[in-house]
Design a protein around this motif. Structure first.
Motif, PDB file in Angstrom:
ATOM      1  N   LEU A  11      16.802  10.787  -2.994  1.00 16.67           N
ATOM      2  CA  LEU A  11      17.960  10.863  -2.303  1.00 16.67           C
ATOM      3  C   LEU A  11      18.688  12.364  -2.756  1.00 16.67           C
ATOM      4  O   LEU A  11      18.781  12.541  -3.887  1.00 16.67           O
ATOM      5  N   PHE A  12      19.434  12.698  -1.575  1.00 12.66           N
ATOM      6  CA  PHE A  12      20.506  13.442  -1.979  1.00 12.66           C
ATOM      7  C   PHE A  12      22.069  12.894  -1.361  1.00 12.66           C
ATOM      8  O   PHE A  12      21.963  12.501  -0.508  1.00 12.66           O
ATOM      9  N   ILE A  13      23.082  12.940  -2.116  1.00 15.60           N
ATOM     10  CA  ILE A  13      24.148  12.721  -1.919  1.00 15.60           C
ATOM     11  C   ILE A  13      24.825  14.089  -1.935  1.00 15.60           C
ATOM     12  O   ILE A  13      25.271  14.852  -2.784  1.00 15.60           O
ATOM     13  N   ARG A  14      25.662  14.167  -0.639  1.00 14.78           N
ATOM     14  CA  ARG A  14      26.182  15.498  -0.302  1.00 14.78           C
ATOM     15  C   ARG A  14      26.948  15.174   1.031  1.00 14.78           C
ATOM     16  O   ARG A  14      27.487  14.260   1.280  1.00 14.78           O
ATOM     17  N   HIS A  15      27.881  16.466   1.052  1.00 14.71           N
ATOM     18  CA  HIS A  15      28.850  16.384   2.076  1.00 14.71           C
ATOM     19  C   HIS A  15      28.344  15.911   3.447  1.00 14.71           C
ATOM     20  O   HIS A  15      27.263  16.627   3.720  1.00 14.71           O
ATOM     21  N   LEU A  16      28.943  15.402   4.208  1.00 19.29           N
ATOM     22  CA  LEU A  16      28.617  14.892   5.622  1.00 19.29           C
ATOM     23  C   LEU A  16      28.836  16.306   6.449  1.00 19.29           C
ATOM     24  O   LEU A  16      29.910  16.936   6.119  1.00 19.29           O
ATOM     25  N   THR A  17      28.058  16.377   7.728  1.00 20.76           N
ATOM     26  CA  THR A  17      28.331  17.368   8.504  1.00 20.76           C
ATOM     27  C   THR A  17      28.040  16.680   9.969  1.00 20.76           C
ATOM     28  O   THR A  17      27.448  15.743   9.968  1.00 20.76           O
ATOM     29  N   VAL A  66      36.869  10.478  -0.310  1.00 22.99           N
ATOM     30  CA  VAL A  66      36.154  11.743   0.083  1.00 22.99           C
ATOM     31  C   VAL A  66      34.811  10.659   0.550  1.00 22.99           C
ATOM     32  O   VAL A  66      34.305  10.275  -0.349  1.00 22.99           O
ATOM     33  N   GLN A  67      34.133  10.975   1.647  1.00 24.31           N
ATOM     34  CA  GLN A  67      32.889  10.403   2.127  1.00 24.31           C
ATOM     35  C   GLN A  67      31.873  11.177   1.973  1.00 24.31           C
ATOM     36  O   GLN A  67      31.969  12.474   2.279  1.00 24.31           O
ATOM     37  N   TYR A  68      30.850  11.027   1.351  1.00 27.60           N
ATOM     38  CA  TYR A  68      29.612  11.861   1.210  1.00 27.60           C
ATOM     39  C   TYR A  68      28.368  11.213   1.884  1.00 27.60           C
ATOM     40  O   TYR A  68      28.300   9.909   1.771  1.00 27.60           O
ATOM     41  N   GLY A  69      27.526  12.044   2.712  1.00 25.67           N
ATOM     42  CA  GLY A  69      26.298  11.304   3.123  1.00 25.67           C
ATOM     43  C   GLY A  69      25.288  11.079   2.212  1.00 25.67           C
ATOM     44  O   GLY A  69      24.998  11.719   0.992  1.00 25.67           O
ATOM     45  N   ILE A  70      24.476   9.974   2.406  1.00 28.74           N
ATOM     46  CA  ILE A  70      23.293   9.884   1.483  1.00 28.74           C
ATOM     47  C   ILE A  70      22.078   9.975   2.479  1.00 28.74           C
ATOM     48  O   ILE A  70      21.805   9.601   3.550  1.00 28.74           O
ATOM     49  N   GLU A  71      21.198  11.182   1.883  1.00 25.77           N
ATOM     50  CA  GLU A  71      20.017  11.748   2.889  1.00 25.77           C
ATOM     51  C   GLU A  71      18.759  11.210   2.014  1.00 25.77           C
ATOM     52  O   GLU A  71      18.666  11.652   0.915  1.00 25.77           O
ATOM     53  N   SER A  72      17.884  10.737   2.886  1.00 29.91           N
ATOM     54  CA  SER A  72      16.592  10.455   2.368  1.00 29.91           C
ATOM     55  C   SER A  72      15.727  11.805   2.417  1.00 29.91           C
ATOM     56  O   SER A  72      15.690  12.519   3.433  1.00 29.91           O
ATOM     57  N   LYS A  73      15.255  12.083   1.137  1.00 34.94           N
ATOM     58  CA  LYS A  73      14.624  13.250   0.986  1.00 34.94           C
ATOM     59  C   LYS A  73      13.237  13.043   1.863  1.00 34.94           C
ATOM     60  O   LYS A  73      12.816  13.979   2.523  1.00 34.94           O
ATOM     61  N   GLU A  74      12.542  12.017   2.074  1.00 34.60           N
ATOM     62  CA  GLU A  74      11.386  11.913   2.569  1.00 34.60           C
ATOM     63  C   GLU A  74      11.687  11.838   4.055  1.00 34.60           C
ATOM     64  O   GLU A  74      10.753  12.716   4.839  1.00 34.60           O
ATOM     65  N   LYS A  75      12.619  11.236   4.589  1.00 36.91           N
ATOM     66  CA  LYS A  75      12.802  11.458   6.121  1.00 36.91           C
ATOM     67  C   LYS A  75      13.720  12.687   6.495  1.00 36.91           C
ATOM     68  O   LYS A  75      14.003  12.879   7.773  1.00 36.91           O
ATOM     69  N   GLY A  76      14.456  13.199   5.643  1.00 34.82           N
ATOM     70  CA  GLY A  76      15.251  14.274   5.676  1.00 34.82           C
ATOM     71  C   GLY A  76      16.460  13.850   6.698  1.00 34.82           C
ATOM     72  O   GLY A  76      16.888  14.936   7.703  1.00 34.82           O
ATOM     73  N   LYS A  77      16.782  12.627   6.842  1.00 38.57           N
ATOM     74  CA  LYS A  77      17.922  12.168   7.589  1.00 38.57           C
ATOM     75  C   LYS A  77      18.906  11.236   6.763  1.00 38.57           C
ATOM     76  O   LYS A  77      18.483  10.900   5.731  1.00 38.57           O
ATOM     77  N   LEU A  78      20.149  11.156   7.349  1.00 45.88           N
ATOM     78  CA  LEU A  78      21.414  10.308   6.784  1.00 45.88           C
ATOM     79  C   LEU A  78      20.825   8.893   6.592  1.00 45.88           C
ATOM     80  O   LEU A  78      20.326   8.212   7.857  1.00 45.88           O
ATOM     81  N   ILE A  79      20.899   8.231   5.642  1.00 40.33           N
ATOM     82  CA  ILE A  79      20.724   6.757   5.679  1.00 40.33           C
ATOM     83  C   ILE A  79      21.694   5.880   5.180  1.00 40.33           C
ATOM     84  O   ILE A  79      21.694   4.697   5.141  1.00 40.33           O
ATOM     85  N   GLY A  80      22.945   6.605   4.985  1.00 34.62           N
ATOM     86  CA  GLY A  80      24.351   5.953   4.406  1.00 34.62           C
ATOM     87  C   GLY A  80      25.007   6.671   4.104  1.00 34.62           C
ATOM     88  O   GLY A  80      25.055   8.020   4.290  1.00 34.62           O
ATOM     89  N   ASP A  81      26.313   6.327   3.641  1.00 38.12           N
ATOM     90  CA  ASP A  81      27.163   7.154   3.119  1.00 38.12           C
ATOM     91  C   ASP A  81      27.982   6.363   2.050  1.00 38.12           C
ATOM     92  O   ASP A  81      27.800   4.933   1.783  1.00 38.12           O
ATOM     93  N   CYS A  82      28.526   7.333   1.112  1.00 38.19           N
ATOM     94  CA  CYS A  82      29.256   6.470  -0.097  1.00 38.19           C
ATOM     95  C   CYS A  82      30.608   7.313  -0.031  1.00 38.19           C
ATOM     96  O   CYS A  82      30.784   8.414   0.381  1.00 38.19           O
ATOM     97  N   ALA A  83      31.519   6.824  -0.854  1.00 37.34           N
ATOM     98  CA  ALA A  83      32.781   7.541  -0.896  1.00 37.34           C
ATOM     99  C   ALA A  83      33.478   7.254  -2.252  1.00 37.34           C
ATOM    100  O   ALA A  83      33.145   6.387  -2.932  1.00 37.34           O
ATOM    101  N   ILE A  84      34.017   8.263  -2.902  1.00 38.11           N
ATOM    102  CA  ILE A  84      34.769   8.559  -4.019  1.00 38.11           C
ATOM    103  C   ILE A  84      36.345   8.675  -3.891  1.00 38.11           C
ATOM    104  O   ILE A  84      36.705   9.523  -3.194  1.00 38.11           O
ATOM    105  N   LYS A  85      36.998   7.997  -4.613  1.00 41.24           N
ATOM    106  CA  LYS A  85      38.604   8.320  -4.538  1.00 41.24           C
ATOM    107  C   LYS A  85      38.878   8.273  -6.082  1.00 41.24           C
ATOM    108  O   LYS A  85      38.692   7.413  -6.845  1.00 41.24           O
TER     109      LYS A  85
END
Ligand SMILES: CC(C)(COP(=O)(O)OP(=O)(O)OC[C@H]1O[C@@H](n2cnc3c(N)ncnc32)[C@H](O)[C@@H]1OP(=O)(O)O)[C@@H](O)C(=O)NCCC(=O)NCCS
Length: 188
Positions: A11-17, A66-85
């Motif tokens: 996975l990549f955990i990165r900013h949502l767009t 702040v919400q971040y996207g969870i991207e599957s490397k295999e699918k190259g798409k968002l599979i969820g999100d997570c947040a940190i405060k």
């Protein structure tokens, strides 16, 4: 302003767009996903608005989720999100939350994300303690936190009026020293 990008095995955990909009909406509009969360099912317009507002937020600001996207490397798409405060009055304490799309649940992704976030917070940032508060009926979350080694510290009884009725919550937390011990990075 920190552009957060965490990489784990799958996975990549990165900013949502806005490119994530349709994937984000597909699970944010699912009642099973929102059942135990502080938000209700969202329309595509609400998702777009959320992503736009969130795009002005960055890691490091006290008291702001702040919400971040969870991207599957295999699918190259968002599979969820997570947040940190980071806590308003002490930024060495962080609170986190996580959502995985139903079609991608039970594959170990949430565990991978949490391990990635804890590694980032404890080993690259000056974080002393990470907290997660979950609905006492949210079995999946409770199992997830137990499986990572979070300690259950509190059980609040009917402390929150939530989706039309009183709900109870557990508070879980992990300290930096516990994380380091669990990962055997310091001697006991
Ligand atoms: C909680 C949630 C993030 C877990 O995501 P996931 O990717 O399915 O979790 P994982 O596959 O990494 O599983 C982690 C552990 O929890 C267990 N688990 C996950 N879902 C479970 C379920 N529905 N019932 C029982 N156990 C479950 C797994 O067996 C695993 O335990 P193990 O390591 O001891 O085998 C996901 O169910 C979700 O997004 N729920 C809706 C949103 C939500 O309520 N988020 C929490 C609020 S912050």
């Amino acid at each position: 302003m920190e552009i957060l990008k965490i990489q784990t095995t799958r996975l990549f955990i990165r900013h949502l767009t806005l490119l994530d909009l349709s994937d984000f909406h597909s699970y944010r509009s699912d009642a099973d996903v929102t059942k135990f969360q502080g938000f209700d099912i969202m329309t595509i317009e609400q998702c777009e608005d959320f992503i736009k507002k969130n795009s002005t937020k960055y890691f490091g600001n006290a008291g702001e989720w702040v919400q971040y996207g969870i991207e599957s490397k295999e699918k190259g798409k968002l599979i969820g999100d997570c947040a940190i405060k980071l806590q308003q009055n002490d930024t060495r304490i962080a609170e986190i939350g996580i959502t995985i799309s139903p079609s991608e649940q039970r594959k170990g992704f949430a565990k991978e994300v949490l391990n990635g976030i804890l590694n980032f917070l404890f080993e690259t940032k000056n974080i002393h303690r990470v907290v997660e508060i979950v609905d006492a009926k949210n079995i999946a979350s409770i199992k997830l936190l137990n499986s990572i080694g979070f300690k259950q510290e509190g059980h609040f009884i009917e402390n929150i009026f939530f989706k039309g009725k009183w709900g109870s919550e557990f508070q879980f937390a992990m300290l930096k020293r516990e994380w380091l011990q669990l990962n055997k990075l310091i001697s006991k």
